[in-house]
Scaffold this active site. Structure first.
Site, mmCIF file in Angstrom:
data_model
loop_
_atom_site.group_PDB
_atom_site.id
_atom_site.type_symbol
_atom_site.label_atom_id
_atom_site.label_comp_id
_atom_site.label_asym_id
_atom_site.label_seq_id
_atom_site.Cartn_x
_atom_site.Cartn_y
_atom_site.Cartn_z
ATOM 1 N N ASP A 57 0.878 -1.167 0.000
ATOM 2 C CA ASP A 57 0.000 0.000 0.000
ATOM 3 C C ASP A 57 0.915 1.216 0.000
ATOM 4 O O ASP A 57 1.629 1.457 0.984
ATOM 5 C CB ASP A 57 -0.893 -0.019 1.234
ATOM 6 C CG ASP A 57 -1.830 1.182 1.316
ATOM 7 O OD1 ASP A 57 -1.652 2.148 0.542
ATOM 8 O OD2 ASP A 57 -2.731 1.161 2.179
ATOM 9 N N ASN A 84 3.011 3.328 -10.874
ATOM 10 C CA ASN A 84 1.770 3.234 -11.638
ATOM 11 C C ASN A 84 0.522 3.285 -10.760
ATOM 12 O O ASN A 84 -0.582 3.479 -11.261
ATOM 13 C CB ASN A 84 1.781 1.928 -12.453
ATOM 14 C CG ASN A 84 0.493 1.684 -13.199
ATOM 15 O OD1 ASN A 84 0.134 2.436 -14.089
ATOM 16 N ND2 ASN A 84 -0.209 0.621 -12.836
ATOM 17 N N SER A 135 1.988 9.614 -15.491
ATOM 18 C CA SER A 135 1.159 10.803 -15.423
ATOM 19 C C SER A 135 -0.079 10.546 -16.283
ATOM 20 O O SER A 135 -0.670 9.466 -16.204
ATOM 21 C CB SER A 135 1.960 12.018 -15.907
ATOM 22 O OG SER A 135 1.167 13.186 -15.899
ATOM 23 N N TYR A 149 -8.071 14.951 -9.758
ATOM 24 C CA TYR A 149 -7.176 14.027 -10.462
ATOM 25 C C TYR A 149 -6.184 14.821 -11.305
ATOM 26 O O TYR A 149 -4.989 14.531 -11.310
ATOM 27 C CB TYR A 149 -8.000 13.081 -11.332
ATOM 28 C CG TYR A 149 -7.179 12.066 -12.091
ATOM 29 C CD1 TYR A 149 -6.466 11.079 -11.413
ATOM 30 C CD2 TYR A 149 -7.117 12.089 -13.485
ATOM 31 C CE1 TYR A 149 -5.714 10.144 -12.108
ATOM 32 C CE2 TYR A 149 -6.363 11.153 -14.179
ATOM 33 C CZ TYR A 149 -5.670 10.184 -13.492
ATOM 34 O OH TYR A 149 -4.918 9.262 -14.179
ATOM 35 N N LYS A 153 -2.000 14.868 -11.001
ATOM 36 C CA LYS A 153 -1.118 14.566 -12.130
ATOM 37 C C LYS A 153 -0.273 15.776 -12.526
ATOM 38 O O LYS A 153 0.883 15.613 -12.950
ATOM 39 C CB LYS A 153 -1.940 14.052 -13.314
ATOM 40 C CG LYS A 153 -2.574 12.691 -13.076
ATOM 41 C CD LYS A 153 -1.524 11.626 -12.765
ATOM 42 C CE LYS A 153 -2.131 10.238 -12.622
ATOM 43 N NZ LYS A 153 -1.113 9.207 -12.301
ATOM 44 N N THR A 184 -8.324 0.156 -19.828
ATOM 45 C CA THR A 184 -7.591 -0.515 -18.752
ATOM 46 C C THR A 184 -8.482 -0.913 -17.591
ATOM 47 O O THR A 184 -8.009 -1.520 -16.635
ATOM 48 C CB THR A 184 -6.491 0.412 -18.203
ATOM 49 O OG1 THR A 184 -7.120 1.604 -17.699
ATOM 50 C CG2 THR A 184 -5.487 0.768 -19.278
#
Length: 282
Positions: A57, A84, A135, A149, A153, A184
């Site tokens: 984690d 990632n 990113s 978000y 990034k 994904t």
């Protein structure tokens, strides 16, 4: 031991899984981490000792330090450190609770920072290594309903841009991967958190979701060859758009930004006042 040694966070699914398997298939070694050990343990059934599955984690600083140290000790070195792990908090700026925003940054930004800081002493002693941060096109251009978000990034972008300048002299490389929309599973509940809804933003939210439904999503597996080429490059790029979405959006965004800055340049210049030099404390 031949091949490169990778340390990958968020290796259980999506890009992390694709890139871990691509590295393993060509004979590299991978320390594959995920929050749940079972989600990466199955890689050992296929690739044997080439894989070191680790439960991690990234919000746990102690666990991050232990995982990086363990991977380095197990394989004898780390060549690629790939961050990632991350998720998206979806909501208008007014909607989200501060605790939820902090939680997103704790994973997306501070999780990445923890891994980098744990790895850097090892990589500096090696005199080699490649730090890769995932990113997004969302780290270049912000939009409504995804502002938190975007902010995480944007912060990842700045972190790696500074890092690249700091570690170049140690023989270390730094790359930002900036994917667009890919199939994904990132839009699943495992990768999204939804902020409490305020009805005043319902139309904006509907427009964003409708636009998202029209996106052409890339094929995650198609990214593997590009990532391996980036890792193998003698002089890899600091920034790399993964897929076709990023460059057109960046061109448009930067054209708009330059036009705005230039339109207001006279006032900017007037605000400079009388130029003078000041000593900067060392």
């Amino acid at each position: 031991m031949s091949g490169k040694v990778w340390f990958i966070t968020g290796a259980s699914r999506g890009f992390g899984r694709v890139w871990a398997e691509a590295a393993l298939k060509r004979g590299d070694n991978v320390a594959a981490t995920a929050r749940v050990l079972a989600d990466v343990a199955d890689l050992s059934e296929v690739y044997g000792d080439a894989v070191l599955p680790i439960a991690l984690d990234v919000t746990d600083a102690h666990a991050v330090q232990n995982a990086v140290t363990r991977a380095h000790a197990h394989f004898g070195r780390l060549d690629v450190v790939l961050n990632n792990a991350g998720y998206a908090l979806v909501g208008a700026i007014e909607e989200a609770h501060e605790a939820d925003v902090r939680a997103e940054f704790d994973t997306n930004f501070f999780g990445t920072l923890r891994v980098i800081q744990a790895a850097l002493p090892l990589l500096r002693r090696q005199g080699s290594g490649h730090i890769i941060g995932v990113s997004s096109v969302a780290g270049i251009v912000a939009g409504p309903i995804t502002g938190f978000y975007n902010a995480s990034k944007f912060a990842i972008e700045a972190l790696h841009e500074s890092l690249a300048q700091e570690v170049k002299g140690f023989g270390l490389k730094v790359t930002l991967l900036e994917p667009g929309a890919y199939a994904t599973g990132f839009a699943s509940t495992a990768s999204l958190r939804i902020a409490p809804v305020i009805n005043a933003y319902s139309n904006t939210r509907a427009e964003v979701f409708a636009a998202g439904a029209k996106l052409d999503f890339g094929e995650p597996e198609a990214t593997a060859d590009a990532i391996l080429k980036i890792v193998d490059a003698e002089n890899p790029p600091l920034r790399f758009f993964v897929g076709t979405e990023g460059l057109p959006r960046a061109r448009a965004a930067y054209a708009d930004r330059l036009a705005m800055w230039e339109a207001w340049e006279p006032l900017s210049s007037a605000a400079q006042g009388e130029a003078r030099q000041h000593n900067i404390a060392s």
